[in-house]
Scaffold this motif. Structure first.
Motif, PDB file in Angstrom:
ATOM      1  N   TYR A 105      32.555   3.149 -29.828  1.00 43.62           N
ATOM      2  CA  TYR A 105      33.153   2.464 -28.690  1.00 43.62           C
ATOM      3  C   TYR A 105      32.822   0.979 -28.632  1.00 43.62           C
ATOM      4  O   TYR A 105      33.356   0.266 -27.781  1.00 43.62           O
ATOM      5  CB  TYR A 105      32.713   3.121 -27.367  1.00 43.62           C
ATOM      6  N   ARG A 133      28.404   6.427 -29.201  1.00 43.92           N
ATOM      7  CA  ARG A 133      27.776   7.205 -28.127  1.00 43.92           C
ATOM      8  C   ARG A 133      27.680   8.659 -28.586  1.00 43.92           C
ATOM      9  O   ARG A 133      28.677   9.228 -29.046  1.00 43.92           O
ATOM     10  CB  ARG A 133      28.615   7.107 -26.858  1.00 43.92           C
ATOM     11  N   LEU A 168      19.666   5.514 -20.443  1.00 41.22           N
ATOM     12  CA  LEU A 168      20.288   5.064 -21.679  1.00 41.22           C
ATOM     13  C   LEU A 168      19.199   4.981 -22.743  1.00 41.22           C
ATOM     14  O   LEU A 168      18.178   4.336 -22.538  1.00 41.22           O
ATOM     15  CB  LEU A 168      20.935   3.692 -21.480  1.00 41.22           C
ATOM     16  N   TRP A 226      22.749   7.258 -26.307  1.00 40.79           N
ATOM     17  CA  TRP A 226      23.043   8.334 -25.372  1.00 40.79           C
ATOM     18  C   TRP A 226      22.881   7.736 -23.993  1.00 40.79           C
ATOM     19  O   TRP A 226      21.986   6.909 -23.764  1.00 40.79           O
ATOM     20  CB  TRP A 226      22.057   9.493 -25.545  1.00 40.79           C
ATOM     21  N   ASP A 238      26.557   9.943 -17.695  1.00 39.97           N
ATOM     22  CA  ASP A 238      27.921   9.572 -17.325  1.00 39.97           C
ATOM     23  C   ASP A 238      27.920   8.465 -16.268  1.00 39.97           C
ATOM     24  O   ASP A 238      28.805   7.611 -16.262  1.00 39.97           O
ATOM     25  CB  ASP A 238      28.688  10.789 -16.812  1.00 39.97           C
ATOM     26  N   TRP A 241      27.420   5.257 -18.118  1.00 37.48           N
ATOM     27  CA  TRP A 241      28.674   4.939 -18.809  1.00 37.48           C
ATOM     28  C   TRP A 241      29.659   4.272 -17.842  1.00 37.48           C
ATOM     29  O   TRP A 241      30.254   3.249 -18.164  1.00 37.48           O
ATOM     30  CB  TRP A 241      29.264   6.211 -19.414  1.00 37.48           C
ATOM     31  N   GLY A 260      32.697   1.912 -18.912  1.00 36.82           N
ATOM     32  CA  GLY A 260      33.319   2.808 -19.891  1.00 36.82           C
ATOM     33  C   GLY A 260      34.523   3.531 -19.327  1.00 36.82           C
ATOM     34  O   GLY A 260      34.529   3.926 -18.164  1.00 36.82           O
TER      35      GLY A 260
END
Length: 156
Positions: free
Chosen positions: A7, A95, A124, A143, A146, A149, A154
């Motif tokens: 990404y 990711r 993170l 990693w 959510d 992210w 994201g």
């Protein structure tokens, strides 16, 4: 090791504000505000201080990470090819959905870990593999929750 969802492409720049302005001339980007990060990171030579000024720019599903190095005791960010331009390519980032299985797989492959931050409770976690002998650049794997992210912009 190639796994996870690619990404991000990351670039070193000497002047992050000029780099953001150049992106703004070429893409419809939101208000991008650089921020400072200073951290102690694991390296094969022990814990090292790294201080950077960062900016994240999303264009579609791809994030561009701009890195202006302030201090780099690890030497990792000094190791880029100066192409004479405003931006110098440094790494790609993928990711991964789960950290522990990914981290176990890292020890089964031949690219060395050169930088890592994976503290208990972090939202993170990341590491860099030295992929230069394979693909000419570093490979970052991260990693994140959510929630993190979404906080980083994201796409859903």
């Amino acid at each position: 090791m190639m796994t996870g969802h690619h990404y991000q492409n990351a670039y070193i720049c000497d002047d992050i504000d000029a780099a953001i302005a150049a992106f703004g001339q070429r893409a419809d980007i939101a208000d991008v505000r650089p921020f400072d990060v200073e951290q102690m990171l694991w390296t094969p030579a022990g814990m090292k201080r790294v201080a950077t000024r960062l900016a994240f720019i999303w264009t579609g599903d791809l994030q561009y990470e701009l890195i202006q190095v302030v201090a780099d005791d690890s030497g990792l960010y000094a190791n880029f090819a100066d192409n004479g331009g405003l931006l110098h390519f440094h790494h790609v980032c993928m990711r991964v959905p789960e950290w522990e299985p990914f981290r176990a797989a890292v020890s089964q492959q031949d690219l060395p870990v050169v930088l890592e931050r994976a503290n208990e409770g972090d939202q993170l976690k990341f590491l860099y593999l030295d992929g230069r002998s394979f693909c000419g650049h570093y490979l970052e794997y991260c990693w994140m929750t959510d929630e993190m992210w979404a906080r980083l912009g994201g796409p859903a």
